[in-house]
Design an enzyme around this catalytic site. Structure first.
Site, short mmCIF file in Angstrom:
data_model
loop_
_atom_site.label_atom_id
_atom_site.label_comp_id
_atom_site.label_asym_id
_atom_site.label_seq_id
_atom_site.Cartn_x
_atom_site.Cartn_y
_atom_site.Cartn_z
N ASP A 48 -14.11 -40.93 78.67
CA ASP A 48 -12.67 -40.79 78.52
C ASP A 48 -12.29 -41.57 77.26
O ASP A 48 -12.37 -42.80 77.25
CB ASP A 48 -11.97 -41.37 79.76
CG ASP A 48 -10.45 -41.28 79.66
OD1 ASP A 48 -9.92 -41.10 78.54
OD2 ASP A 48 -9.78 -41.41 80.70
N TYR A 138 4.31 -34.72 70.40
CA TYR A 138 3.14 -34.07 69.79
C TYR A 138 3.21 -34.15 68.27
O TYR A 138 2.22 -34.50 67.62
CB TYR A 138 3.06 -32.61 70.26
CG TYR A 138 1.78 -31.91 69.88
CD1 TYR A 138 0.60 -32.15 70.59
CD2 TYR A 138 1.74 -31.02 68.82
CE1 TYR A 138 -0.58 -31.51 70.25
CE2 TYR A 138 0.57 -30.38 68.47
CZ TYR A 138 -0.59 -30.62 69.18
OH TYR A 138 -1.77 -29.98 68.84
N THR A 173 -6.10 -21.26 73.35
CA THR A 173 -7.01 -22.05 74.20
C THR A 173 -6.26 -22.35 75.50
O THR A 173 -5.10 -21.96 75.66
CB THR A 173 -7.40 -23.40 73.55
OG1 THR A 173 -6.22 -24.23 73.49
CG2 THR A 173 -7.99 -23.24 72.17
N ASP A 174 -6.91 -23.11 76.40
CA ASP A 174 -6.25 -23.50 77.66
C ASP A 174 -4.95 -24.26 77.42
O ASP A 174 -4.06 -24.27 78.25
CB ASP A 174 -7.18 -24.40 78.50
CG ASP A 174 -8.30 -23.60 79.13
OD1 ASP A 174 -8.30 -22.36 78.97
OD2 ASP A 174 -9.18 -24.21 79.77
N1 NAP Z 1 -4.76 -24.84 70.64
C1 NAP Z 1 -3.94 -24.96 69.61
O1 NAP Z 1 -3.11 -24.06 69.32
C2 NAP Z 1 -4.00 -26.16 68.74
C3 NAP Z 1 -3.25 -26.16 67.56
C4 NAP Z 1 -3.29 -27.28 66.72
C5 NAP Z 1 -4.06 -28.36 67.08
N2 NAP Z 1 -4.77 -28.35 68.24
C6 NAP Z 1 -5.57 -29.53 68.57
O2 NAP Z 1 -6.91 -29.17 68.77
C7 NAP Z 1 -7.52 -30.07 69.70
C8 NAP Z 1 -8.19 -29.29 70.82
O3 NAP Z 1 -7.22 -28.51 71.47
P1 NAP Z 1 -7.60 -27.34 72.50
O4 NAP Z 1 -6.53 -26.34 72.36
O5 NAP Z 1 -9.03 -26.95 72.33
O6 NAP Z 1 -7.40 -28.12 73.89
P2 NAP Z 1 -7.99 -27.86 75.36
O7 NAP Z 1 -8.51 -26.46 75.47
O8 NAP Z 1 -6.95 -28.32 76.30
O9 NAP Z 1 -9.24 -28.85 75.39
C9 NAP Z 1 -9.03 -30.23 75.32
C10 NAP Z 1 -10.39 -30.93 75.37
O10 NAP Z 1 -10.16 -32.34 75.34
C11 NAP Z 1 -10.86 -32.95 76.42
N3 NAP Z 1 -10.14 -34.15 76.83
C12 NAP Z 1 -8.87 -34.24 77.29
N4 NAP Z 1 -8.55 -35.51 77.56
C13 NAP Z 1 -9.67 -36.25 77.23
C14 NAP Z 1 -9.98 -37.63 77.27
N5 NAP Z 1 -9.08 -38.54 77.70
N6 NAP Z 1 -11.20 -38.04 76.88
C15 NAP Z 1 -12.12 -37.14 76.45
N7 NAP Z 1 -11.89 -35.83 76.37
C16 NAP Z 1 -10.67 -35.38 76.76
C17 NAP Z 1 -10.94 -31.87 77.49
O11 NAP Z 1 -12.07 -32.04 78.34
P3 NAP Z 1 -12.02 -32.77 79.78
O12 NAP Z 1 -10.80 -32.24 80.50
O13 NAP Z 1 -13.31 -32.37 80.41
O14 NAP Z 1 -11.95 -34.22 79.48
C18 NAP Z 1 -11.18 -30.63 76.61
O15 NAP Z 1 -12.55 -30.52 76.28
C19 NAP Z 1 -6.39 -31.00 70.17
O16 NAP Z 1 -6.41 -32.19 69.42
C20 NAP Z 1 -5.14 -30.21 69.86
O17 NAP Z 1 -4.01 -31.02 69.68
C21 NAP Z 1 -4.76 -27.27 69.07
#
Ligand code: NAP
Length: 234
Positions: A48, A138, A173-174
């Site tokens: 974490d 955010y 994504t999720d």
């Molecule tokens: N999706 C978008 O449109 C978008 C756009 C711009 C930027 N981003 C950025 O891209 C990154 C990834 O986003 P995503 O869309 O792929 O999110 P996601 O599908 O919700 O995945 C989040 C990941 O972070 C892990 N996680 C959450 N809390 C954690 C913690 N305390 N310690 C370790 N791991 C943790 C989760 O795994 P566990 O639950 O197993 O810990 C999961 O693998 C983020 O920084 C997000 O802000 C996303």
């Protein structure tokens, strides 16, 4: 196999899992951090990243297994809602993962890259320089990531450590799947994103992979937007 391990946080799914897969495809040894310990690619380590003790333990164990060549700070959270009803708890929870954990992970990785150099890629967001309703926490958390990237880049350049901020636009994504599936949102996305639709986790992964593969020595501290042109669209 490229030299050294690359630690990817939040690699159990979404963008982080795609980055871990892409780095493996390019021959890197990947360590996939998450709370669940799921790892579609890379060697899974439960951690974490909001827990400093957990990060110190995990990074120590990883470094004991072999050299550390890089870190991708990807784990992130999104909590939306109007400012008038934004709780301090939600604000702090967002900052704790999106901002503080990025600083802690980079700080804890630094001693393992101090001598031989390395690459750190932070995952920001194109919201970092936009005014977005219902997104104060955010936006603030990601603006800080861009600022920290610049500071780390100038302070650690003499150690051969390059630091980049990759700032995606909407990527399905999720984190946002339900939101992006709404008909009204789909139509809005089509009208606002010049390339026509949200991007894919693989798009972000290819950019991050190329930063590690190409090793462009003169490129550091920058934010690279990968948003289909949305952030600059007038
Ligand atoms: N999706 C978008 O449109 C978008 C756009 C711009 C930027 N981003 C950025 O891209 C990154 C990834 O986003 P995503 O869309 O792929 O999110 P996601 O599908 O919700 O995945 C989040 C990941 O972070 C892990 N996680 C959450 N809390 C954690 C913690 N305390 N310690 C370790 N791991 C943790 C989760 O795994 P566990 O639950 O197993 O810990 C999961 O693998 C983020 O920084 C997000 O802000 C996303």
């Amino acid at each position: 196999m490229a030299e050294g391990q690359i630690i990817v946080t939040g690699a159990s799914k979404g963008i982080g899992a795609a980055i871990a897969g892409e780095l493996e495809r390019r021959g890197f040894s990947v360590v996939a951090l998450s709370r669940s310990g799921e790892a579609p690619a890379g060697r899974a380590v439960v951690c974490d990243v909001t827990n400093e003790g957990d990060v110190k333990r995990a990074f120590g164990e990883i470094a004991a297994a072999g050299p550390v060549a890089g870190l991708v700070n990807n784990a992130g959270i999104h909590i939306g809602g109007p400012i008038a009803s934004l709780t301090t708890e939600s604000f702090n929870k967002t900052i704790a993962l999106n901002t503080t954990a990025v600083m802690v992970a980079a700080r804890e990785a630094f001693p393992f890259m101090e001598k031989n150099g390395g690459t750190i890629v932070n995952i920001g967001s194109f919201f970092d320089k936009l005014g977005v309703p219902d997104n104060l926490a955010y936006c603030a958390s990601k603006a800080a990531v861009a600022a920290m990237t610049r500071c780390m880049a100038v302070e650690w350049a003499k150690h051969g450590i390059r630091v980049m901020n990759v700032a995606p636009g909407y990527i399905e994504t999720d984190l946002n799947r339900d939101y992006l599936a709404r008909e009204k949102v789909k139509a809005w996305m089509a009208s606002r994103i010049p390339v026509g639709a949200p991007g894919k986790a693989e798009d972000v992964a290819k950019l991050v992979g190329s930063i590690f593969s190409e090793q462009i020595g003169f490129l550091t501290g920058e934010t690279i937007y990968i948003d289909g042109g949305q952030g600059m669209n007038h």
